[in-house]
Structures are given as C-alpha cells and as structure tokens.
Write an enzyme that holds these catalytic residues in place. Sequence first.
Site, PDB file in Angstrom:
ATOM      1  N   GLU A   1     -16.046   7.916  -8.253  1.00 40.27           N
ATOM      2  CA  GLU A   1     -14.720   7.444  -7.843  1.00 40.27           C
ATOM      3  C   GLU A   1     -13.918   7.114  -9.101  1.00 40.27           C
ATOM      4  O   GLU A   1     -14.401   6.393  -9.962  1.00 40.27           O
ATOM      5  CB  GLU A   1     -14.865   6.215  -6.936  1.00 40.27           C
ATOM      6  CG  GLU A   1     -13.599   5.434  -6.704  1.00 40.27           C
ATOM      7  CD  GLU A   1     -12.409   6.264  -6.199  1.00 40.27           C
ATOM      8  OE1 GLU A   1     -12.555   6.952  -5.170  1.00 40.27           O
ATOM      9  OE2 GLU A   1     -11.336   6.240  -6.858  1.00 40.27           O
TER      10      GLU A   1
ATOM     11  N   ILE B   1      -5.023   3.310  12.764  1.00 46.12           N
ATOM     12  CA  ILE B   1      -5.185   3.653  14.187  1.00 46.12           C
ATOM     13  C   ILE B   1      -6.301   4.684  14.378  1.00 46.12           C
ATOM     14  O   ILE B   1      -6.389   5.662  13.620  1.00 46.12           O
ATOM     15  CB  ILE B   1      -3.848   4.162  14.756  1.00 46.12           C
ATOM     16  CG1 ILE B   1      -2.894   2.971  14.803  1.00 46.12           C
ATOM     17  CG2 ILE B   1      -4.013   4.800  16.132  1.00 46.12           C
ATOM     18  CD1 ILE B   1      -1.525   3.280  15.235  1.00 46.12           C
TER      19      ILE B   1
ATOM     20  N   HIS C   1      -6.856   7.410  16.374  1.00 47.31           N
ATOM     21  CA  HIS C   1      -6.000   8.212  17.237  1.00 47.31           C
ATOM     22  C   HIS C   1      -6.796   8.874  18.361  1.00 47.31           C
ATOM     23  O   HIS C   1      -7.931   9.322  18.152  1.00 47.31           O
ATOM     24  CB  HIS C   1      -5.311   9.322  16.430  1.00 47.31           C
ATOM     25  CG  HIS C   1      -4.263   8.796  15.492  1.00 47.31           C
ATOM     26  ND1 HIS C   1      -3.099   8.219  15.935  1.00 47.31           N
ATOM     27  CD2 HIS C   1      -4.206   8.769  14.139  1.00 47.31           C
ATOM     28  CE1 HIS C   1      -2.364   7.852  14.894  1.00 47.31           C
ATOM     29  NE2 HIS C   1      -3.015   8.159  13.786  1.00 47.31           N
TER      30      HIS C   1
ATOM     31  N   VAL D   1     -13.190  12.370 -12.311  1.00 48.68           N
ATOM     32  CA  VAL D   1     -13.709  13.708 -12.584  1.00 48.68           C
ATOM     33  C   VAL D   1     -12.627  14.524 -13.282  1.00 48.68           C
ATOM     34  O   VAL D   1     -11.496  14.611 -12.800  1.00 48.68           O
ATOM     35  CB  VAL D   1     -14.164  14.388 -11.273  1.00 48.68           C
ATOM     36  CG1 VAL D   1     -14.477  15.868 -11.499  1.00 48.68           C
ATOM     37  CG2 VAL D   1     -15.364  13.658 -10.693  1.00 48.68           C
TER      38      VAL D   1
ATOM     39  N   LYS E   1       4.093  11.397  12.979  1.00 48.74           N
ATOM     40  CA  LYS E   1       4.037  10.687  14.260  1.00 48.74           C
ATOM     41  C   LYS E   1       5.141   9.636  14.408  1.00 48.74           C
ATOM     42  O   LYS E   1       5.200   8.932  15.395  1.00 48.74           O
ATOM     43  CB  LYS E   1       2.647  10.051  14.427  1.00 48.74           C
ATOM     44  CG  LYS E   1       1.577  11.124  14.658  1.00 48.74           C
ATOM     45  CD  LYS E   1       0.208  10.551  14.884  1.00 48.74           C
ATOM     46  CE  LYS E   1      -0.627  10.435  13.651  1.00 48.74           C
ATOM     47  NZ  LYS E   1      -1.027  11.662  12.982  1.00 48.74           N
TER      48      LYS E   1
ATOM     49  N   ARG F   1       0.421  10.062   1.840  1.00 49.40           N
ATOM     50  CA  ARG F   1      -0.387  11.024   2.602  1.00 49.40           C
ATOM     51  C   ARG F   1      -0.690  12.255   1.739  1.00 49.40           C
ATOM     52  O   ARG F   1       0.205  12.741   1.040  1.00 49.40           O
ATOM     53  CB  ARG F   1       0.379  11.498   3.842  1.00 49.40           C
ATOM     54  CG  ARG F   1       0.831  10.390   4.776  1.00 49.40           C
ATOM     55  CD  ARG F   1       1.809  10.982   5.772  1.00 49.40           C
ATOM     56  NE  ARG F   1       2.361  10.018   6.718  1.00 49.40           N
ATOM     57  CZ  ARG F   1       3.453   9.302   6.506  1.00 49.40           C
ATOM     58  NH1 ARG F   1       4.112   9.402   5.364  1.00 49.40           N
ATOM     59  NH2 ARG F   1       3.910   8.482   7.429  1.00 49.40           N
TER      60      ARG F   1
ATOM     61  N   GLU G   1      -5.012  14.293   5.580  1.00 51.17           N
ATOM     62  CA  GLU G   1      -4.010  13.261   5.884  1.00 51.17           C
ATOM     63  C   GLU G   1      -4.286  12.774   7.313  1.00 51.17           C
ATOM     64  O   GLU G   1      -5.344  13.046   7.882  1.00 51.17           O
ATOM     65  CB  GLU G   1      -2.604  13.855   5.740  1.00 51.17           C
ATOM     66  CG  GLU G   1      -2.355  15.033   6.641  1.00 51.17           C
ATOM     67  CD  GLU G   1      -0.938  15.568   6.569  1.00 51.17           C
ATOM     68  OE1 GLU G   1      -0.008  14.834   6.188  1.00 51.17           O
ATOM     69  OE2 GLU G   1      -0.750  16.755   6.907  1.00 51.17           O
TER      70      GLU G   1
ATOM     71  N   CYS H   1      -9.575 -19.379   0.315  1.00 49.81           N
ATOM     72  CA  CYS H   1      -8.293 -18.862   0.831  1.00 49.81           C
ATOM     73  C   CYS H   1      -7.957 -19.639   2.098  1.00 49.81           C
ATOM     74  O   CYS H   1      -8.631 -19.494   3.118  1.00 49.81           O
ATOM     75  CB  CYS H   1      -8.408 -17.367   1.121  1.00 49.81           C
ATOM     76  SG  CYS H   1      -7.010 -16.707   2.028  1.00 49.81           S
TER      77      CYS H   1
ATOM     78  N   CYS I   1      -5.160 -18.914  -3.763  1.00 47.38           N
ATOM     79  CA  CYS I   1      -6.591 -18.700  -4.016  1.00 47.38           C
ATOM     80  C   CYS I   1      -6.911 -17.920  -5.295  1.00 47.38           C
ATOM     81  O   CYS I   1      -8.052 -17.904  -5.734  1.00 47.38           O
ATOM     82  CB  CYS I   1      -7.249 -18.010  -2.818  1.00 47.38           C
ATOM     83  SG  CYS I   1      -6.533 -16.418  -2.405  1.00 47.38           S
TER      84      CYS I   1
END
Length: 495
Positions: free
Chosen positions: A40, A56, A58, A181, A259, A320, A346, A409, A451
């Site tokens: 990563e 969501i 979907h 990478v 959407k 996206r 996406e 917190c 915090c």
Amino acid sequence: MQKRLVYNLMVDVIVIGGGAVGCATARNLSRFRLKTVLLEKASDICEGQSKANTAIVHGGYDAKPGTQKAKYNVLGNRMFQKVCSELDVPLKWNTSLVVTFSEDGIEKLEQLREQGRQNGVPKLSIIGRDELFRREPNLSREACAALLVETGGIVCPYEFTIANAENAAENGVRFCRNAEVRKVSRDETGFWTVESAAGTFTARAVVNCAGLYSDRINNMVSEEKFHILPRRGEYYIIDKRYADTFHASIFQLPTKMGKGILVTPTVDGTILIGPTAEDIDDRDDTRTTPAGLAKSLKFGSRTWEHIPLRDVITTFSGIRAHCDKNDFILGEAPDAPLFFNAGGVESPGLTSSPAIGEFLAGLVADRLHAEPNPNFQPVRHAIPKFREMDAAQREKAIASNPDYAKVVCRCETVTEAEIREAIRRPVGARTIDGIKRRTRAGMGRCQAGFCTPRTVQILSEELHISPLEVTKFGGNSKLLQSYLFTKGEDDHAQR
Ligand SMILES: Cc1cc2nc3c(=O)[nH]c(=O)nc-3n(C[C@H](O)[C@H](O)[C@H](O)COP(=O)(O)OP(=O)(O)OC[C@H]3O[C@@H](n4cnc5c(N)ncnc54)[C@H](O)[C@@H]3O)c2cc1C
C-alpha cells in the site's frame, strides 16, 4: 525514529493497494496456502476511495444489465451479511428509496425497477406518496413516488476495509504500508518483480487493486490499456442529533454522471448529503470547494427541505476511479499471464468488494494450483466499544483494563483502552487518522479539537517515537514542530 525495513522478498502473490477490494482479495487469498503480501503506497490501508464514499450497500438496480458492475453488485450485496457477521462489522439493512419529485419521473422509476429485476435484485417495488411519507415523514412534500429497494443497506466503509485487512493478517497475509509500487515487470522465468518504496518483491502472481492508479499499474504490463478519469464527489456530514430524521438512504433519479445527490443516514448515526460528480484532472485533489458544496446543498434540499447547516460537523470529498471503459476491469490481463486486475472499481465497488475479492482470489488460486488453507479462521472480533456498553459491561471492562475508565474522545466516547488496542492490532494504527478510522476518536462534533494531544501522546508511547514524529496521515503531516521547553526547562517551568 521509527525503524524502516527495506524488503527483498519472494512470495506467491502480491496485492497492490489496500482499499476495500485489495483487503477483501487479500483475505480471500488467505483461504489458500499462498504466501501473500499486500503493498500500500499510503501510510495506512483504506486511504483511497474506500475511506470517502457514501457507505451504501447498493441493491443493484442502477448498473446496466450484463455489466461487471451489475453482476458483482448483486453478488456482493448477497455476501455482505455473512462477511459482516464474520468480521464483526456493523451493517444495517435500512432500505434505499429512489424518489421522484414529479409524476413524469414515475416512468423512469419503472425502468429502474425493470433494470434491477434483470440484474437479479429481489424485493423492488414502487410506492406512492402515502407509503412514502409513512416511511419517511421528514421527506420534502414535493416527493410523489419512489422505488423501494428492500435490499439496500449501510455499512462503515473503513471498519469494513480494516476488518478485512486484520482478518487477512491474522491468517498470514503480510501488509507493507508506505510501499508505493513504481515498477512491475516479468522476467524470462515468468516471475513478476515489483519495485516499491519499501523494497523489491518477487512473486508468481500480481493482483492490481490500486484504485485511482489501477490504470497506471495495468498499463505498465499490458497492451490492453485503460484509463482512469477521476471524478470527485463532495459531501456534508450532519450531527448525530438528526440520526432519526431519515430511515432509508434517499436517492434522486440518476443522471449520466451517476446516482445523483442523496441524503442518507450512516451506521454511526450522522447524516451524509452528497456526493457531487465533477470530472477533475488531479487524482489526489480531495479538496472541497464552495461550488461543489453549494451543489450538494441545492440538490440535497430537494430531499430534505431545511438542512440544518449549523449542525454540519464537517465536509469532505472522495474521488471515484471512473474508467474510460465504463465498467470494472476484472480478471487476468489477456497478454500478461498471472497479472490480475481489479481496475476502475468505482461505485458500487464497496458493495461489490466481497464478491470481487472472492472471484480474484479463486482465480489466482486456480492458476497457481493452490491448496485450501486448513487453518483459515474467518472470524475477527471488533475492538469492544465503550460507547455501546451498558453500565454492567462498562464496569466489567474497566475492571479488566483500567484504561477503559479514561475517555479520550468526549464527542464519541472513545477510551484510551480502545486507542491503545487500535495501535496494537494486526495492521494497527500508526497515525492520528488511523486511530480515527479504527475507533472514531476525532470524528465527532469537535472534530478532534479536544482529543488530539492525548492521541498524539498515546501513539508516541505505543510506537516508541517522539511526539514530534507523530503524523496525521504519514509523510510530512507532522502535527508538532518543536518543544517549547527542553526537558530541564520544562521541569523548571513546572516548579
Ligand atoms: C464519492 C464516492 C462515493 C461512493 N459511494 C459508494 C457507495 O455508496 N457504495 C458503494 O458500493 N461504492 C461506493 N463508491 C465506490 C467505492 O468507494 C469504491 O469502488 C471502492 O472503495 C474501491 O475500492 P478499491 O480498493 O478498488 O480502491 P481504493 O479504496 O481507492 O484503494 C486503492 C488503494 O491503492 C493504493 N495505491 C494506489 N496506487 C498505488 C501504488 N502505486 N502502489 C501501492 N498502492 C497504491 C491507494 O493508496 C489505495 O489505498 C463510492 C466512491 C466514491 C469516490
């Protein structure tokens, strides 16, 4: 200084990218006897699209029939309950509503229902005003009908992604963060070499889950090129005081850009308004803009007439990975053996991620003739949340760990015990944002104003680094510049 390892490692599979798709793929790869490493580029997993979206699950009515989006949306939706139960991730089947504000829109709702049926989405119906207002009394009076999607849900996208990663790590996957990478190549023996900021890795197979950069990784090795056209969406988050205002995730009729702008509760009790859809050049430009926010507000107000702006706790944007092929690119590249893509994922990529992860891991295992891992353990337990405990549970938690008595917190009632555990877990937090996404410390009304100093101190203690080295999200995002006093002066000042 934090010790930095430089790797020179040989493994079976390299997964590039630690978003929802990469982490789900890694978890599913750990079902097989395969040595897997996930690389990563950011300082933490879940720093790309997977951290900033509408959250969501979907139903699957929106994607064009026959596309990968339609297929994996519906498959992923069906898998969500089981995966969230195994991984102890909160999920709510709150339903989705696609609302029309004029009678003309009813025909479009019928088309969406038909499209959903073709995609295999169950429990779709069109409801009129009476049923709509019975369900959602706070909806704008202009609304006249809606498509009810009973299989729509909401989930916490970062908890979901991190849970997949933790479970993958518990089952043997190695995670390397700060490992951008830079080059992928195949040698004459057929092995893949991946050069990264964390060192060089050699593998039999590579899975590209690099989100907004998935085109660049694919285009390094394949002539079947595709291109990502970044598309930004901006949001408001409204305070938990309004948690009961809406039950369902409320969409408006979709446009060719997506959407549309919606109003939706989150599993944590806040309300999201957004996202816009703006094509931009810079894939990392996660600014919010006056124009974008104004648009979210304008269209959001059609659904929720009097949006309480004084209760906006923050704004954010997500970008996206819209692909020029207008669909997910999934599977082995035709001209690059044992190089697999999850490109252009996406929306509905979060919903699809369990199904994409299962599909890709199965494909890789098949091609590598990998045996199942008899020790695979699908269950992961979440960090116990003090805010969700009753009095007896709190007492018990404090008795077993006194750090549960220290609330760090105040807005989200997150304790020191939870923060320390978030750091100590597999793929644990290393930054302030990492703590935030694992515990919600700093996500409340004061937005970390109270915090942060204590969280910096805990990170410094747990990681054995100076508080000056603690960052918000890695790189140069340090929070503190210098001490006001040296140690001796500090003692003197306190006397
Ligand atoms: C505004 C918005 C709203 C959305 N709403 C929804 C929704 O409600 N429901 C839904 O199902 N989906 C939604 N989505 C889509 C969903 O968020 C994504 O499809 C999903 O998160 C994609 O996951 P991913 O792992 O493919 O990508 P990402 O989460 O972007 O992860 C890719 C990772 O790869 C890393 N990476 C990139 N380049 C490299 C490199 N060279 N080396 C190493 N690592 C690299 C990145 O740092 C990143 O962590 C939305 C997306 C957006 C932006």
